[in-house]
Design a protein around this motif. Structure first.
Motif, mmCIF file in Angstrom:
data_model
loop_
_atom_site.group_PDB
_atom_site.id
_atom_site.type_symbol
_atom_site.label_atom_id
_atom_site.label_comp_id
_atom_site.label_asym_id
_atom_site.label_seq_id
_atom_site.Cartn_x
_atom_site.Cartn_y
_atom_site.Cartn_z
ATOM 1 N N ALA A 36 16.013 51.687 15.037
ATOM 2 C CA ALA A 36 17.363 51.499 15.230
ATOM 3 C C ALA A 36 17.771 50.299 14.481
ATOM 4 O O ALA A 36 19.243 50.372 14.098
ATOM 5 N N VAL A 37 17.295 49.404 14.643
ATOM 6 C CA VAL A 37 17.604 48.147 14.085
ATOM 7 C C VAL A 37 17.659 48.121 12.531
ATOM 8 O O VAL A 37 18.688 47.847 11.650
ATOM 9 N N LEU A 38 16.546 49.048 11.922
ATOM 10 C CA LEU A 38 16.684 49.390 10.388
ATOM 11 C C LEU A 38 17.941 50.323 10.028
ATOM 12 O O LEU A 38 18.598 50.150 9.274
ATOM 13 N N GLY A 39 17.955 51.000 10.883
ATOM 14 C CA GLY A 39 19.456 51.907 11.188
ATOM 15 C C GLY A 39 20.684 51.107 11.005
ATOM 16 O O GLY A 39 21.753 51.212 10.159
ATOM 17 N N LEU A 40 20.765 49.927 11.719
ATOM 18 C CA LEU A 40 21.733 49.177 11.965
ATOM 19 C C LEU A 40 22.001 48.307 10.692
ATOM 20 O O LEU A 40 23.021 47.921 10.151
#
Lengths: 330, 355
Positions: free
Chosen positions: B126-130
């Motif tokens: 999710a952080v990478l998506g962020l």
């Protein structure tokens, strides 16, 4: 048309440095910095041999990036180049092994790329499908054909081909092989075509604003299709150069190479939105990618995957800087 | 005009079916099913064995789950005029993180270890998506180049996590996620179906779908109309990253190994193909999750068909290209107008003949 440029050129110079050259100058600075840092860190780095190898190892990528530059300046993209390169190198290997004449084989391999480019351009124009998905389908098509022709690696053992490949000019230890020579000629021709012909200016006009280009009465259809034809032809030629360096053809070569080419073009200062960019910038972009690889090889203790991380980081820096720069201008 | 409407109402059903976005993908899927059944008559057979269902279709449900998750996320991203090339890399990172954590934990077989591993992997995804969302929504970088950065660097990062080796572990609860059964069906299949249904409800029963489409059709107009364009764009990239992470867990659990180099290779391209086959245009705006669902089944079945027909699986890309070219051309605006003009002409001729 050339009179326009003669009139315009001095006015541009009077304003001082043209902002359009800033991204390319940035890339040039990075190339120089990398060479200087590499030279300071490693004794064997700043030798004619290493610098010559930089070109030898990346000749095919230079040609791909040049073709990609045309497409990206028109505001499109070509994802098929890696697979078309593989297909072309397999055609070279298969036909040479079948005993065909080299001077017949090489044009056929390049023409295969041209055909792919023509197909992409025609579908994009006549069916109004996005370049991204058309060239993605082209990528799958070329990759599938590769495996259909030759699932295994085919070695090339052809005396005429070997002689052609082995030709080189030496400046001391700095060698220019046939492949590098061809790549540099492609860069030169592309540079002249893009900056000194009516076609080249139409390419920029389409990327700047397609509706305006149409209203100006420019041959938009022909130019757009031709941009993909150029990219396809470059991919076909890239395959020939790749077959020359590996002396074989293999269906799995060039996986992800289209992204290397796009990365080189972007690092070279071409905007993906189209309308701005330079062939020489793309050449510098390829050199940046090659230098990263070389430095990491020289470093020795760093594993090969650092190459990818560094390329990603560099891409990030360039893209963000470009964005901030263009925002300030706007 | 009134006559044309009347005419439309009379042949409404047939026309509505053929002009539906799902029509051609479903035809393709059906054709593949028929080909498979001819090649192997047992293809459609489902039996009850050892407390769960068994058959080619059930295997298909399991094997298509990772692509399904990735493609659903991709659909939302594409609906906002974006694209996410980094999903394959995120998938590899997620699998690498989860397996490395389990391998380093004192008790790899405990459900708690697995739960923590899954949570860490999903949070990281999710952080990478962020990060992708940050580049696209805040800095205004083109989606294709913004996600290309993570696509390039991501595999390197995954290699960094696994140390360049293929990490393998033994952990029963983790294995269950990839190849276990729940209520007679594969767990991976359940996860994909639940995500699909939840997304469908969120986007079609709530306003979310409309907001996403508004952003995709015209981000500026949407912002002026009061839609938080930035937040929506940010959200779709986070979701895409999260789903890619889930896909990474499912595929690494299936083989119980994290291969940073090859896990999820080209899955971004397959996902984009599935979305396009499903009738969602790359230009953004209207999207169809059910279309993507069918598109993923088409691609997964195609892979199976090629193997069942005894063709080398290496040639699969060729068939993918052919299907995409056909679906793409049939769905292109030019082909549609030509087809409509043709059907109108024949209808007119028929009327003339009657008169």
């Amino acid at each position: 048309m050339t009179t326009d440029q003669l009139v315009e050129a001095p006015t541009r110079r009077r304003r001082g440095l043209d902002v359009r050259y800033l991204p390319v100058l940035g890339t040039l600075t990075v190339v120089i910095l990398m060479v200087v840092i590499g030279g300071a860190l490693y004794p064997n780095f700043l030798t004619p041999r290493t610098m010559g190898n930089l070109f030898i190892n990346n000749a095919h990528l230079i040609v791909l990036a040049v073709g990609m530059t045309f497409v990206i300046i028109t505001g499109g993209i070509d994802l098929s180049v890696g697979a078309v390169l593989a297909l072309s190198s397999i055609i070279v290997a298969t036909l040479l092994q079948a005993g065909w004449n080299m001077w017949l084989v090489l044009p056929i391999a390049i023409a295969a790329g041209t055909l792919f480019g023509l197909m992409h351009g025609a579908i994009i124009y006549y069916f109004r499908v996005q370049p991204f998905i058309v060239t993605l389908a082209g990528m799958f098509l070329a990759r599938g054909l590769c495996f259909l022709i030759a699932p295994l690696s085919i070695p090339i053992a052809n005396k005429g081909f070997d002689r052609f490949v082995g030709w080189r000019i030496k400046f001391g230890d700095f060698r220019i092989t046939t492949a590098v020579g061809i790549a540099l000629i492609v860069v030169l021709v592309a540079f002249l075509v893009l900056h000194y012909t009516r076609f080249g200016r139409t390419v920029y006009a389409i990327g700047g604003s397609e509706p305006s280009a149409i209203m100006m009465g420019l041959p938009v259809t022909r130019t757009k299709i031709l941009a993909y034809v150029i990219s396809g032809t470059c991919a076909g030629l890239g395959g020939v150069l790749f077959a020359m360096s590996l002396k074989s053809g293999y269906a799995l070569t060039g996986v992800g190479m289209e992204l290397d080419a796009i990365a080189a073009v972007v690092i070279g200062g071409t905007l993906l939105t189209g309308g701005a960019g330079f062939v020489l910038g793309s050449l510098l972009g390829v050199l940046v990618l090659g230098l990263i690889q070389t430095i990491i090889t020289f470093q020795g203790t760093l594993s090969s995957w650092w190459t990818k991380i560094v390329i990603g980081a560099l891409l990030l820096i360039f893209v963000v800087l470009q964005r901030l720069l263009s925002r300030r201008r706007a | 005009m009134s006559e044309r409407y009347g005419h439309d109402r009379r042949v409404g059903l047939g026309k509505r079916i053929t002009s539906s976005n799902l029509f051609w993908p479903l035809v393709a899927l059906l054709a593949l099913f028929v080909a498979n059944t001819i090649a192997s008559p047992n293809f459609l057979k489902i039996t009850w064995l050892d407390g769960h269902l068994f058959g080619s279709l059930i295997n298909l449900m399991r094997s298509s789950a990772p692509l399904m998750l990735v493609a659903l996320g991709m659909t939302l991203v594409i609906a906002t005029r974006g694209i996410d090339l980094s999903v394959g890399a995120v998938l590899a990172i997620s699998g690498a993180v989860a397996l490395s954590y389990i391998a380093g934990a004192p008790d790899p077989a405990s459900p708690a270890t697995v739960a923590v591993a899954v949570l860490i992997a999903l949070a990281l995804s999710a952080v990478l998506g962020l990060l992708n969302g940050l580049l696209v929504a805040v800095l205004g970088i083109q989606p294709i180049i913004a996600t290309l950065i993570l696509m390039t660097a991501g595999r390197g990062i995954a290699m960094l996590i696994t140390g360049g080796l293929i990490t393998t572990v033994n952990s029963a609860p983790y294995k269950w996620l990839g190849s276990g059964w729940l209520l007679g069906l594969p767990v991976a299949g359940w996860i994909a179906v639940v995500v699909f249904v939840v997304l469908l409800l969120l986007t079609r029963r709530g306003a979310l779908g409309m907001l996403i489409e508004a952003v995709g059709i015209n981000p500026d107009a949407a912002r002026i109309a009061g839609v938080w364009s930035r937040l929506i764009i940010w959200m779709v990239y986070v979701l895409s990253g999260l789903f890619a992470g889930m896909a990474g867990i499912l595929s690494s659990a299936d083989v119980m190994a994290a291969d940073a180099n090859n896990a999820g290779m080209m899955i971004e391209m397959d996902a984009i193909l599935a979305v396009v086959i499903g009738g969602t245009a790359l230009s953004g705006g209207k999207f169809s999750l059910s279309g993507t669902f069918v598109g993923v089944l088409v691609i997964s079945t195609l892979t199976l068909t090629v193997t069942m027909l005894g063709i080398s699986p290496l040639v699969t890309p060729l068939f993918k290209a052919i299907i995409v070219l056909i679906v793409m051309l049939l769905q292109s605006p030019r082909a549609r107008t030509t087809f409509e003009a043709w059907s109108r002409r024949t209808a007119f001729r028929k009327k003339e003949a009657v008169a």
